[in-house]
Motif scaffolding. Sequence first.
Motif, short mmCIF file in Angstrom:
data_model
loop_
_atom_site.label_atom_id
_atom_site.label_comp_id
_atom_site.label_asym_id
_atom_site.label_seq_id
_atom_site.Cartn_x
_atom_site.Cartn_y
_atom_site.Cartn_z
N SER A 406 18.68 11.53 -33.91
CA SER A 406 19.50 12.73 -33.99
C SER A 406 20.94 12.38 -34.36
CB SER A 406 19.49 13.46 -32.64
OG SER A 406 20.43 14.50 -32.64
N ARG A 407 21.51 13.14 -35.27
CA ARG A 407 22.91 12.95 -35.65
C ARG A 407 23.86 13.21 -34.50
NH1 ARG A 407 24.16 13.68 -41.40
NH2 ARG A 407 22.23 13.77 -42.61
N GLU A 408 23.41 13.94 -33.49
CA GLU A 408 24.26 14.23 -32.35
C GLU A 408 24.72 12.95 -31.63
OE1 GLU A 408 25.48 17.25 -31.19
OE2 GLU A 408 24.79 17.86 -33.16
N GLY A 409 24.01 11.87 -31.84
CA GLY A 409 24.39 10.62 -31.22
C GLY A 409 25.77 10.13 -31.63
N TYR A 410 26.21 10.47 -32.84
CA TYR A 410 27.52 10.02 -33.29
C TYR A 410 28.64 10.66 -32.47
CZ TYR A 410 25.06 8.05 -37.29
OH TYR A 410 24.21 7.31 -38.09
N TRP A 411 28.48 11.95 -32.12
CA TRP A 411 29.49 12.60 -31.27
C TRP A 411 29.51 11.96 -29.88
CZ3 TRP A 411 32.22 14.34 -34.74
CH2 TRP A 411 31.87 15.29 -35.69
N LEU A 412 28.34 11.62 -29.38
CA LEU A 412 28.28 10.99 -28.07
C LEU A 412 28.96 9.62 -28.10
CD1 LEU A 412 27.35 10.91 -25.15
CD2 LEU A 412 25.10 10.14 -25.93
N VAL A 445 34.62 13.63 -21.51
CA VAL A 445 33.71 13.57 -20.36
C VAL A 445 32.73 14.74 -20.42
CG1 VAL A 445 33.56 13.62 -17.84
CG2 VAL A 445 35.42 12.38 -18.96
N ALA A 446 33.21 15.93 -20.82
CA ALA A 446 32.33 17.10 -20.92
C ALA A 446 31.27 16.90 -22.00
CB ALA A 446 33.16 18.35 -21.20
N ILE A 447 31.64 16.25 -23.09
CA ILE A 447 30.65 15.98 -24.15
C ILE A 447 29.55 15.08 -23.62
CG2 ILE A 447 30.30 14.80 -26.35
CD1 ILE A 447 33.03 15.87 -27.23
#
Length: 482
Positions: A406-412, A445-447
């Motif tokens: 998932s591309r969402e991993g980059y934001w994490l 932290v919220a992310i």
Amino acid sequence: MTNLVWQQMTLRTLRPSRWRGSSFLYRLLGGSLRSWRPGSWLMLQSEPLGVALVALVFALAPFSSTSLVGVLMMACGAFWLLVTVSDDSNWGFTPIHVLLLAYWGIVTVATALSPVKAQAFSGWVKLTLFLLLFALCAKILRSPRWRSWVITIYLHAALVVSVYGMRQWYFGVEALATWTDPTSEMASVTRVYSYLGNPNLLAGYLIPAVVFSLAAIFSWRGWLPKALAVVMAIVNSACLVATFSRGGWIGLLAAGFAMVLLLVYWWSVKLPPKVRPWAMPAVLGASGLVLVAAVLFVEPVRMRVASIFVGREDSSNNFRLNVWAAVLDMIRARPVLGIGPGNDAFREIYVQFARAKYQDALGAYSVLLEILVEAGAIGLLSFLWLLLVTFDRGWVALQGLRNAASREGYWLMAAISTICGLMAHGLVDTVWYRPPVQTLWWLAVAIVASYYNPPEETSFSQNSPFSPFSEFEEDERLTISN
């Protein structure tokens, strides 16, 4: 046995559903306005309205007064409470929330026992507002679309800040205070501060901008958005370097190093098996060589780094050493629960311990020392526990996102790197407590908290609010599966 202890220490065994079933607070607040929600236009638009409030905080923080940011955070807190009491289906409760609640409780007790209660209460109110902002962010950022929106708005605001900062660098700007030792070789160097009025504060503000713009290069789709992300990464990095903030540089190195390591971990599954074990050592070696080369061959960097090791010969170092000596005396006087939160309480007590000629300090010039002096050893331990659980939850979520491609991993990864960078900067400076920087800390932290998947959920569901997948990634997953 060791694994079991670790799971309990990091709250991996926490079951939010069991907590909801036995919590008096949940029974008191959860769904108390449930019947009002279906017929309310406000609640039907709760997610966009929540995103708008959060976006206003991050869009206006570097350009507006502290009072306006405080009012916006009050609105965020009130809105979170309204949404929470009208919806008993999903509070988004995570182990991070547990530790934050514990930390807030300890600070509350420290406030009640403070020798300067009025000043400590002011600091307690500010901390409560930041935690309410975290609560709203953690709730609405579970949606990948809204998460991307909020990060994008922050990145555009940071780009405006950085562009103005680079304008100051090229055309020159008068220093608003003595930020550099007038007797040093760097006395004539321009230190940019953009709209934030202080180069150290600007550096702290831009640390998250650098790593999130790097993440955007890989997360955003299309060549035009990716090109914009590249421009953001270059301009933000250049502006941060132009602050000549030693703490900011340390934070940038820590955040960048963490981001590189996480990216190597993320991409290592695509490397040939024979190359994979050498990926991390190669990155570590290359990073070390680049750092050494910058110190040896870039004169401004060499002079600024050298000033760290000259001790009291540098006026900034001397000031911090004197403040830290007084802070240690403050800690010895009240070691268990401290003096209470906030810079007003700190300054009220600090003058009693300050060294001659160093009687005016904004804070302890170190986040850990500040927490220790405000909330004592108990408060510091709870904060360190919070960091441990946050990193653990981030690591667990990152493993799941990597397995799901998932591309969402980059934001994490950017959020984890931001926490590393701001903490590294905060070890030697006090800008972590300023709203433009602390709001970004709680956003990061919220992310991390927004990716939490409860243990009772055996797998990620595409329609679950905890899902790491965006609806925009559905076509990509279908393509991969085919």
